[in-house]
Design an enzyme around this catalytic site. Structure first.
Site, PDB file in Angstrom:
ATOM      1  N   THR A  28       1.010  -0.910  -0.099  1.00 54.91           N
ATOM      2  CA  THR A  28      -0.271   0.285   0.115  1.00 54.91           C
ATOM      3  C   THR A  28       1.099   1.392  -0.401  1.00 54.91           C
ATOM      4  OG1 THR A  28      -1.763  -1.137   1.277  1.00 54.91           O
ATOM      5  CG2 THR A  28      -1.487   1.328   1.515  1.00 54.91           C
ATOM      6  N   SER A  30       1.809   5.593  -1.905  1.00 58.33           N
ATOM      7  CA  SER A  30       2.743   6.193  -3.635  1.00 58.33           C
ATOM      8  C   SER A  30       3.005   5.392  -4.136  1.00 58.33           C
ATOM      9  CB  SER A  30       2.837   7.721  -2.852  1.00 58.33           C
ATOM     10  OG  SER A  30       3.875   8.053  -2.044  1.00 58.33           O
ATOM     11  N   GLY A  82       6.272  -0.541  -0.085  1.00 58.07           N
ATOM     12  CA  GLY A  82       6.997   0.926   0.330  1.00 58.07           C
ATOM     13  C   GLY A  82       7.398   0.278   2.028  1.00 58.07           C
ATOM     14  N   LYS A  94       6.875   0.517   9.145  1.00 58.63           N
ATOM     15  CA  LYS A  94       5.361   0.757   8.551  1.00 58.63           C
ATOM     16  C   LYS A  94       4.471   1.092   8.723  1.00 58.63           C
ATOM     17  CE  LYS A  94       5.622  -2.320   5.495  1.00 58.63           C
ATOM     18  NZ  LYS A  94       4.647  -1.099   4.384  1.00 58.63           N
ATOM     19  N   GLY A  95       3.389   1.214   8.099  1.00 58.35           N
ATOM     20  CA  GLY A  95       2.073   1.431   8.476  1.00 58.35           C
ATOM     21  C   GLY A  95       1.580   3.803   8.266  1.00 58.35           C
ATOM     22  N   GLU A 103      -0.477  -5.646   5.552  1.00 58.26           N
ATOM     23  CA  GLU A 103       0.768  -5.946   4.980  1.00 58.26           C
ATOM     24  C   GLU A 103       1.225  -6.693   5.813  1.00 58.26           C
ATOM     25  OE1 GLU A 103       1.256  -1.025   3.458  1.00 58.26           O
ATOM     26  OE2 GLU A 103       2.178  -1.761   5.924  1.00 58.26           O
ATOM     27  N   LYS A 121      14.148   7.467   2.687  1.00 57.16           N
ATOM     28  CA  LYS A 121      13.397   6.545   3.577  1.00 57.16           C
ATOM     29  C   LYS A 121      14.651   5.613   4.135  1.00 57.16           C
ATOM     30  CE  LYS A 121       9.427   6.621   1.582  1.00 57.16           C
ATOM     31  NZ  LYS A 121       8.444   6.174   1.657  1.00 57.16           N
TER      32      LYS A 121
HETATM   33  C1  5RP Z   1       1.406   2.011   3.872  1.00 60.59           C
HETATM   34  C2  5RP Z   1       2.874   1.697   4.437  1.00 60.59           C
HETATM   35  C3  5RP Z   1       3.530   2.403   3.380  1.00 60.59           C
HETATM   36  O1  5RP Z   1       4.536   1.223   2.696  1.00 60.59           O
HETATM   37  C4  5RP Z   1       4.421   3.387   3.323  1.00 60.59           C
HETATM   38  O2  5RP Z   1       3.999   4.494   4.809  1.00 60.59           O
HETATM   39  C5  5RP Z   1       5.706   4.286   2.639  1.00 60.59           C
HETATM   40  O3  5RP Z   1       4.410   5.114   1.689  1.00 60.59           O
HETATM   41  P1  5RP Z   1       4.774   6.082  -0.027  1.00 60.59           P
HETATM   42  O4  5RP Z   1       4.995   4.903  -0.474  1.00 60.59           O
HETATM   43  O5  5RP Z   1       3.343   6.555   0.352  1.00 60.59           O
HETATM   44  O6  5RP Z   1       5.968   6.390   0.866  1.00 60.59           O
HETATM   45  O7  5RP Z   1       3.450   0.952   5.482  1.00 60.59           O
HETATM   46  O8  5RP Z   1       0.929   2.035   5.653  1.00 60.59           O
END
Ligand code: 5RP
Length: 218
Positions: A28, A30, A82, A94-95, A103, A121
């Site tokens: 989940t 972007s 991600g 994550k989260g 996830e 990250k």
């Molecule tokens: C969602 C997640 C996503 O993997 C995490 O927040 C990274 O998000 P993005 O790819 O939008 O930076 O853990 O619960």
């Protein structure tokens, strides 16, 4: 390159790990949204996906990709997702998108966790990003007090209900040097569904979107 272009580079590079005829575990966020777009371009070559959120399910289905119930799948070759933070040991927070529990479940049945991130990250120590904890609503105050005892500052994520009907506490001010131990400790608090530390189940492959394109670490 913008941050989103770097996310896109990572998302599309993950396509190399998708086996023909397979069912793919899909995370989940972007960065994953770019991976889902990439999956759409080969949708006739895959059997389908198992999804970690209602948002990803909707996007997969809109592209004509069949989404399977996790209960009907014994194992997946890969899970692509991600992260909000990742360290050199490939432990993650994550989260950020509140999808941590689903996830973790989809990651648990996958043989390989492919983490797709942009360079922002990567961190030396986890914890600058507040650690999300999914909590049964009636346990919110009790769990908050217990999390405070661990040295963090839990903040209720206002207005957010997870796909499982629970709430999120974001724990600020942690400096996480023993990620596996902290993951266990937080998960043992009554009322916690799970927390966003992916230390026991870390990433196997890290694909980082950079100015020069996707960097792959196996
Ligand atoms: C969602 C997640 C996503 O993997 C995490 O927040 C990274 O998000 P993005 O790819 O939008 O930076 O853990 O619960």
């Amino acid at each position: 390159m913008t941050q989103d272009e770097m996310k896109k580079a990572a998302g599309w590079a993950a396509l190399n790990y998708v086996k023909k005829g397979s069912i793919v575990g899909v995370g989940t966020g972007s960065t994953v949204n770019h991976f889902i777009d990439a999956l759409g371009s080969i949708k006739d070559d895959i059997q389908g996906a198992v999804s970690s959120s209602l948002a990803s399910t909707e996007k997969l289905q809109a592209l004509g990709i069949k989404v399977y119930d996790c209960n009907d799948i014994e194992t997946l070759d890969i899970y692509v997702d991600g992260a909000d933070e990742i360290n050199a040991q490939r432990e993650m927070i994550k989260g950020g998108g509140a999808a941590l529990t689903r996830e973790k479940i989809v990651a648990a049945i996958a043989k390989q966790f492919i983490c797709i991130v942009d360079g922002s990250k990567a961190v030396p120590v986890l914890g600058k990003f507040p650690l999300p904890v999914e909590v049964i609503p009636m346990a919110r105050s009790y769990v908050s007090r217990e999390l405070s005892k661990l040295g963090g500052k839990p903040v209720y994520r206002e207005g957010v209900i997870t796909d499982n009907g629970n709430i999120i506490l974001d724990v600020h001010d942690l400096h996480i040097t023993q990620a596996k131990a902290l993951e266990d400790k937080i998960n043992s608090i009554t009322g916690v569904v799970t927390n966003g530390l992916f230390a026991h189940r870390g990433a196997d492959v890290v694909i980082t979107g950079t100015e020069q394109g996707a960097k792959i670490e196996e």
